[in-house]
Design a protein around this motif. Structure first.
Motif, PDB file in Angstrom:
ATOM      1  N   ILE A  85      50.885   2.509  77.849  1.00 12.64           N
ATOM      2  CA  ILE A  85      52.310   2.677  78.052  1.00 12.64           C
ATOM      3  C   ILE A  85      53.000   2.808  76.711  1.00 12.64           C
ATOM      4  O   ILE A  85      52.762   2.023  75.791  1.00 12.64           O
ATOM      5  CB  ILE A  85      52.905   1.485  78.842  1.00 12.64           C
ATOM      6  CG1 ILE A  85      52.348   1.505  80.259  1.00 12.64           C
ATOM      7  CG2 ILE A  85      54.428   1.581  78.891  1.00 12.64           C
ATOM      8  CD1 ILE A  85      52.978   0.490  81.174  1.00 12.64           C
ATOM      9  N   TYR A  86      53.800   3.848  76.602  1.00 14.11           N
ATOM     10  CA  TYR A  86      54.581   4.073  75.379  1.00 14.11           C
ATOM     11  C   TYR A  86      56.035   3.782  75.689  1.00 14.11           C
ATOM     12  O   TYR A  86      56.532   4.145  76.758  1.00 14.11           O
ATOM     13  CB  TYR A  86      54.451   5.532  74.932  1.00 14.11           C
ATOM     14  CG  TYR A  86      53.028   5.977  74.738  1.00 14.11           C
ATOM     15  CD1 TYR A  86      52.410   5.840  73.497  1.00 14.11           C
ATOM     16  CD2 TYR A  86      52.308   6.544  75.784  1.00 14.11           C
ATOM     17  CE1 TYR A  86      51.100   6.264  73.309  1.00 14.11           C
ATOM     18  CE2 TYR A  86      51.000   6.967  75.612  1.00 14.11           C
ATOM     19  CZ  TYR A  86      50.398   6.824  74.372  1.00 14.11           C
ATOM     20  OH  TYR A  86      49.114   7.243  74.199  1.00 14.11           O
ATOM     21  N   LYS A  87      56.705   3.113  74.755  1.00 16.89           N
ATOM     22  CA  LYS A  87      58.109   2.810  74.981  1.00 16.89           C
ATOM     23  C   LYS A  87      58.946   3.219  73.790  1.00 16.89           C
ATOM     24  O   LYS A  87      58.504   3.118  72.654  1.00 16.89           O
ATOM     25  CB  LYS A  87      58.305   1.307  75.196  1.00 16.89           C
ATOM     26  CG  LYS A  87      57.806   0.827  76.528  1.00 16.89           C
ATOM     27  CD  LYS A  87      58.276  -0.591  76.789  1.00 16.89           C
ATOM     28  CE  LYS A  87      57.799  -1.005  78.167  1.00 16.89           C
ATOM     29  NZ  LYS A  87      58.572  -2.069  78.733  1.00 16.89           N
ATOM     30  N   TRP A  98      65.718   1.763  77.650  1.00 20.64           N
ATOM     31  CA  TRP A  98      64.312   1.955  77.302  1.00 20.64           C
ATOM     32  C   TRP A  98      63.756   3.145  78.066  1.00 20.64           C
ATOM     33  O   TRP A  98      64.018   3.305  79.251  1.00 20.64           O
ATOM     34  CB  TRP A  98      63.492   0.709  77.638  1.00 20.64           C
ATOM     35  CG  TRP A  98      63.689  -0.394  76.649  1.00 20.64           C
ATOM     36  CD1 TRP A  98      64.552  -1.444  76.763  1.00 20.64           C
ATOM     37  CD2 TRP A  98      63.011  -0.555  75.407  1.00 20.64           C
ATOM     38  NE1 TRP A  98      64.465  -2.257  75.661  1.00 20.64           N
ATOM     39  CE2 TRP A  98      63.525  -1.735  74.803  1.00 20.64           C
ATOM     40  CE3 TRP A  98      62.027   0.177  74.726  1.00 20.64           C
ATOM     41  CZ2 TRP A  98      63.080  -2.192  73.561  1.00 20.64           C
ATOM     42  CZ3 TRP A  98      61.582  -0.283  73.499  1.00 20.64           C
ATOM     43  CH2 TRP A  98      62.122  -1.459  72.922  1.00 20.64           C
ATOM     44  N   THR A 100      60.213   4.624  79.233  1.00 23.37           N
ATOM     45  CA  THR A 100      58.780   4.312  79.286  1.00 23.37           C
ATOM     46  C   THR A 100      58.002   5.561  79.656  1.00 23.37           C
ATOM     47  O   THR A 100      58.394   6.326  80.534  1.00 23.37           O
ATOM     48  CB  THR A 100      58.470   3.215  80.327  1.00 23.37           C
ATOM     49  OG1 THR A 100      59.127   3.559  81.546  1.00 23.37           O
ATOM     50  CG2 THR A 100      58.962   1.871  79.878  1.00 23.37           C
ATOM     51  N   PHE A 102      54.179   6.895  80.640  1.00 22.59           N
ATOM     52  CA  PHE A 102      52.847   6.472  81.069  1.00 22.59           C
ATOM     53  C   PHE A 102      51.809   7.480  80.622  1.00 22.59           C
ATOM     54  O   PHE A 102      51.859   8.644  81.009  1.00 22.59           O
ATOM     55  CB  PHE A 102      52.793   6.303  82.589  1.00 22.59           C
ATOM     56  CG  PHE A 102      53.668   5.168  83.060  1.00 22.59           C
ATOM     57  CD1 PHE A 102      53.199   3.860  83.062  1.00 22.59           C
ATOM     58  CD2 PHE A 102      54.971   5.412  83.478  1.00 22.59           C
ATOM     59  CE1 PHE A 102      54.002   2.818  83.481  1.00 22.59           C
ATOM     60  CE2 PHE A 102      55.780   4.365  83.901  1.00 22.59           C
ATOM     61  CZ  PHE A 102      55.292   3.072  83.894  1.00 22.59           C
ATOM     62  N   TYR A 108      55.090  11.213  73.815  1.00 17.76           N
ATOM     63  CA  TYR A 108      55.497  10.142  72.902  1.00 17.76           C
ATOM     64  C   TYR A 108      55.598  10.633  71.467  1.00 17.76           C
ATOM     65  O   TYR A 108      56.584  10.404  70.774  1.00 17.76           O
ATOM     66  CB  TYR A 108      54.499   8.982  73.005  1.00 17.76           C
ATOM     67  CG  TYR A 108      54.768   7.842  72.054  1.00 17.76           C
ATOM     68  CD1 TYR A 108      55.821   6.955  72.288  1.00 17.76           C
ATOM     69  CD2 TYR A 108      53.954   7.634  70.934  1.00 17.76           C
ATOM     70  CE1 TYR A 108      56.055   5.888  71.429  1.00 17.76           C
ATOM     71  CE2 TYR A 108      54.182   6.577  70.070  1.00 17.76           C
ATOM     72  CZ  TYR A 108      55.235   5.704  70.321  1.00 17.76           C
ATOM     73  OH  TYR A 108      55.464   4.666  69.468  1.00 17.76           O
ATOM     74  N   GLN A 131      66.183   0.961  82.204  1.00 17.05           N
ATOM     75  CA  GLN A 131      64.879   1.543  81.929  1.00 17.05           C
ATOM     76  C   GLN A 131      64.717   2.869  82.652  1.00 17.05           C
ATOM     77  O   GLN A 131      65.167   3.034  83.782  1.00 17.05           O
ATOM     78  CB  GLN A 131      63.809   0.554  82.387  1.00 17.05           C
ATOM     79  CG  GLN A 131      62.423   0.936  81.931  1.00 17.05           C
ATOM     80  CD  GLN A 131      61.486  -0.260  82.062  1.00 17.05           C
ATOM     81  OE1 GLN A 131      61.760  -1.349  81.566  1.00 17.05           O
ATOM     82  NE2 GLN A 131      60.387  -0.052  82.748  1.00 17.05           N
ATOM     83  N   ALA A 133      61.725   5.600  83.654  1.00 15.95           N
ATOM     84  CA  ALA A 133      60.316   5.989  83.658  1.00 15.95           C
ATOM     85  C   ALA A 133      60.270   7.506  83.541  1.00 15.95           C
ATOM     86  O   ALA A 133      60.580   8.230  84.486  1.00 15.95           O
ATOM     87  CB  ALA A 133      59.632   5.507  84.933  1.00 15.95           C
TER      88      ALA A 133
END
Ligand code: ADP
Ligand code: MG
Length: 681
Positions: A85-87, A98, A100, A102, A108, A131, A133
């Motif tokens: 997981i990259y945030k 944030w 996120t 996957f 990323y 957040q 996704a």
């Protein structure tokens, strides 16, 4: 040689960059072989990067687009083997949120701190923390358009299709527009090239809408031309012409006034019956709309003109019920009615068949026993099939083969839009009962957990004490062997609750005669509460029944629940439907909410279609009709109407589509015909 300038719509997709045999095979799966096929592969939806929202205004759990400056990137966090997981944190001008990602290192590392992007993804907020996704993103300066989202297949990403599409569009100016120019001008539709370019990469909603409107129109127009042609094929003549029957005695004998829709349907049918070719008509009406009376009118007309009618029902219970209804109305008018089902003794059958063959009985109601080869009619003039989805085309045809091209009426309670009906039933004319008899009260639908069952049973008892009747639809069990057991155990469990009342049991393992007996008792209110498996699903009519409780409601499809619920609310008293379900799944909750919020079969069919996907609606593709690529059968009915009219006009001017400006569409129609010769029943 650089072949770039030579891309043609007819070229195979491998002519495109980065499309080798592997990707071509994936396209193949989607039905895409040529560059033209790809151009005609329309997006499923769009991401609108042009109108991002603020994180504080985004809706929890929904997909949204937020514009933000990247503040920092957290280190990649491997969760387990194969999942990283990259945030990263961004700011939309007011709040931080944030993002996120996957497993997509490509995304990323493509995003840089200090830069602005437009992010699209599923939004969630908990404890003031926003957040997203991530599903897709664009650098802010590129976010001036809608981005197409395609239906994909495994191994093929949206980005790949977008790239290939951009290249394919270079030959858009070579596309031949199949739509006659006159139609485009008259209907204010854009050219094919503009439509194709803007369906894939519109600059804004407006361009997309212009493109879509044109493509939907084209789709319906083509279909309509094909349908008009299909119906126009030479009609075989019938030996049965039913005309000039005085209908007033029939109308006078009814205990109620017919609805406007019923009258209209009867008029349409009577006018068909006069024609020198057989009627082929679908009578479509939601549960409780009164299809039986329309059928009775047709039967009356046939009988008075000296012809026999056959009415085919899908179950013994329904056949018995129709027999009772038809007898009650028609016998006093001097018309003989008989019931022919599988449960008769051989001797009884023999006798009835003799009556039919000799023409002494005018109306035969029955199940599939009617179509058996040993059943012979003297002069069959009209064949009616009820709830037609249970019968195959073959059975219909077999029955029709028993007369000299008798007239055909098919009744269906599946409320589908006119558009869809025309497609599914290709060659049938359509009458629609879009009006319920007066005095019906809306049914109240409740969804409860099983821990409230006792209260529900108490509620049912109250209604029985007021002289009303009720159904309980039993829990479904998987193997049919235990159906009997489950149903009778269920009844034993609750029977103590209803002392002094008669609780009947009806299930599919019973002999037909037993079922009929139980139904008759219920109809005559000698049974107050009927515990039943789904055998009551179709068509049963007991207006005094006002409550229905359905156990394990989550196991039923929406359309089926609608059919079940249609067993109540058929009289003038208020009715209640109680759906018992402990299933908390999101989809189930959504389905039951639909049941609660509407009793409109049309709306329910649409939701059903949405939940299941439209592919299902066509079942085994029985119609053989091409699936629609872009038109929405529910939303685009107006365009369908317009396209249909335009198609009729065009064929009136140029029946064979021979004029040069019509030849392109003519070729397409002919190809459709060749492909579907056998499919279009
Ligand atoms: P469906 O279309 O579901 O087959 P039915 O033909 O069984 O509906 O009719 C439902 C109920 O409505 C029946 O009890 C029928 O007698 C009654 N009914 C039919 N037409 C009318 C009408 N015009 N006015 C009042 N009641 C009607
Ligand atoms: Mg019916």
């Amino acid at each position: 040689m650089d072949g770039r300038g030579m891309l043609s719509p007819e070229a195979p997709v491998t002519a495109l960059k980065n499309v080798g045999t592997k990707r071509a095979a994936l396209y193949e799966k989607l039905g895409i072989h040529t560059v033209l096929d790809l151009l005609r592969f329309y997006p499923r939806s769009y991401v609108d990067y042009t109108s991002p929202v603020m994180a504080s205004a985004a809706v929890d759990g929904e997909s949204c687009v937020i514009r933000g400056m990247v503040l920092k990137k957290a280190d990649p966090a491997p969760i387990r083997k194969g999942l990283v997981i990259y945030k990263l944190m961004a700011n939309d001008g007011i709040s931080n949120f944030w993002v996120t990602i996957f497993n997509n290192e490509y995304a990323y590392y493509g995003i840089h701190t200090g830069q602005e992007y437009v992010f699209c993804g599923k939004f969630s907020s908990s404890g003031g923390r926003f957040q997203l996704a991530l599903t897709s993103y664009l650098p802010a300066e590129e976010s001036k358009a809608l981005r197409p989202v395609y239906s994909l297949t495994e191994g093929l990403s949206n980005g790949m299709v977008v790239n290939n599409m951009q290249e394919a569009l270079r030959c858009a100016d070579q596309l031949e527009d199949p739509m006659p120019r006159s139609v485009l001008l008259k209907e204010n539709l854009c050219q094919l090239r503009y439509a194709i370019e803007n369906i894939h990469f519109p600059k804004g909603q407006e361009d997309r809408e212009i493109a879509r409107r044109r493509l939907v129109f084209e789709e319906f127009f083509t279909l309509s031309l094909a349908l008009v042609r299909l119906r126009g094929r030479e009609k075989e003549s019938t030996a049965v012409r039913i005309a000039g029957v005085e209908m007033q005695p029939f109308f006078d004998s009814l205990p109620f006034a017919l609805t406007g829709a019923q009258q209209r349907a009867i008029r349409e049918i009577l006018s068909d019956l006069e024609k020198p070719w057989p009627m082929n008509r679908l009578l479509q009406g939601d549960v409780g709309s009164g299809k039986t009376m329309v059928a009775a009118a047709a039967v009356y007309a046939a009988a008075k003109a000296g012809f026999q009618s056959a009415i085919m029902a899908p179950t013994e219970i329904l056949a018995a019920q129709h027999y009772a209804t038809f007898s009650k109305i028609l016998k006093p008018l001097g018309i003989s009615v008989c019931l022919l089902t599988g449960s008769l003794t051989p001797k009884q059958k023999e006798q009835l068949k003799e009556e039919l063959a000799a023409g002494r009985c005018s109306v035969a109601v029955g199940t599939h026993a009617l179509v058996q080869s040993s059943t012979v009619f003297d002069n069959l003039g009209l064949v009616i099939t009820d709830e037609q989805h249970r019968f195959g085309v073959e059975q219909r045809r077999k029955l029709a083969g028993k007369g000299e091209s008798p007239h055909n009426l098919v009744m269906s309670a599946t409320p589908i839009p006119r558009t869809l009906a025309l497609i599914v039933y290709g060659d049938l004319d359509l009458s629609i009962l879009d009006e319920l008899p007066k005095g019906r009260q809306p049914i109240d639908t409740l969804v409860i957990h099983s821990d409230k069952r006792e209260r529900a049973l108490g509620f049912i008892r109250q209604h029985l004490e007021m002289g009303e009747q009720a159904y309980i639809v039993c829990p479904l069990v998987e193997e049919s062997e235990s159906e009997l057991l489950a149903a009778s155990q269920y009844r034993d469990r609750i029977v103590g609750f209803f002392s002094g009342m008669k609780v009947g049991l009806l299930h599919g393992r019973m002999k037909p005669a037993e079922k009929e007996e139980i139904m008759a008792e219920f109809q005559q209110n000698r049974i107050q509460l009927l515990v039943s498996t789904t055998v009551v699903e179709v068509g049963v009519d007991v207006p005094n029944a006002t409550v229905m409780m359905v156990e394990n409601a989550e196991r039923f499809g929406l359309a089926q629940l609608h059919q079940l619920r249609g067993r109540i609310g058929r009289g003038s008293r208020k009715s209640y439907c109680i759906l018992v379900s402990d299933n908390e799944g999101e989809e189930n909750r959504r389905r039951l909410k639909v049941m609660k919020s509407t009793s409109d079969g049309f709306v329910i069919a649409r939701e059903d279609l949405k939940l299941r996907g439209s592919g299902d609606f066509f079942g085994s593709r029985q119609s053989g009709m091409p699936a629609l690529a872009i038109a929405d059968l529910f939303a685009d009915t107006e365009l369908f109407q317009a396209a249909q009219n335009a198609a009729r006009d065009l064929l009136r001017e140029d029946p064979e589509l021979e004029k040069p400006e019509n030849s392109a569409i003519g070729v397409i129609i002919n190809r459709l015909f060749d492909q579907n010769k056998n499919g279009w029943n």
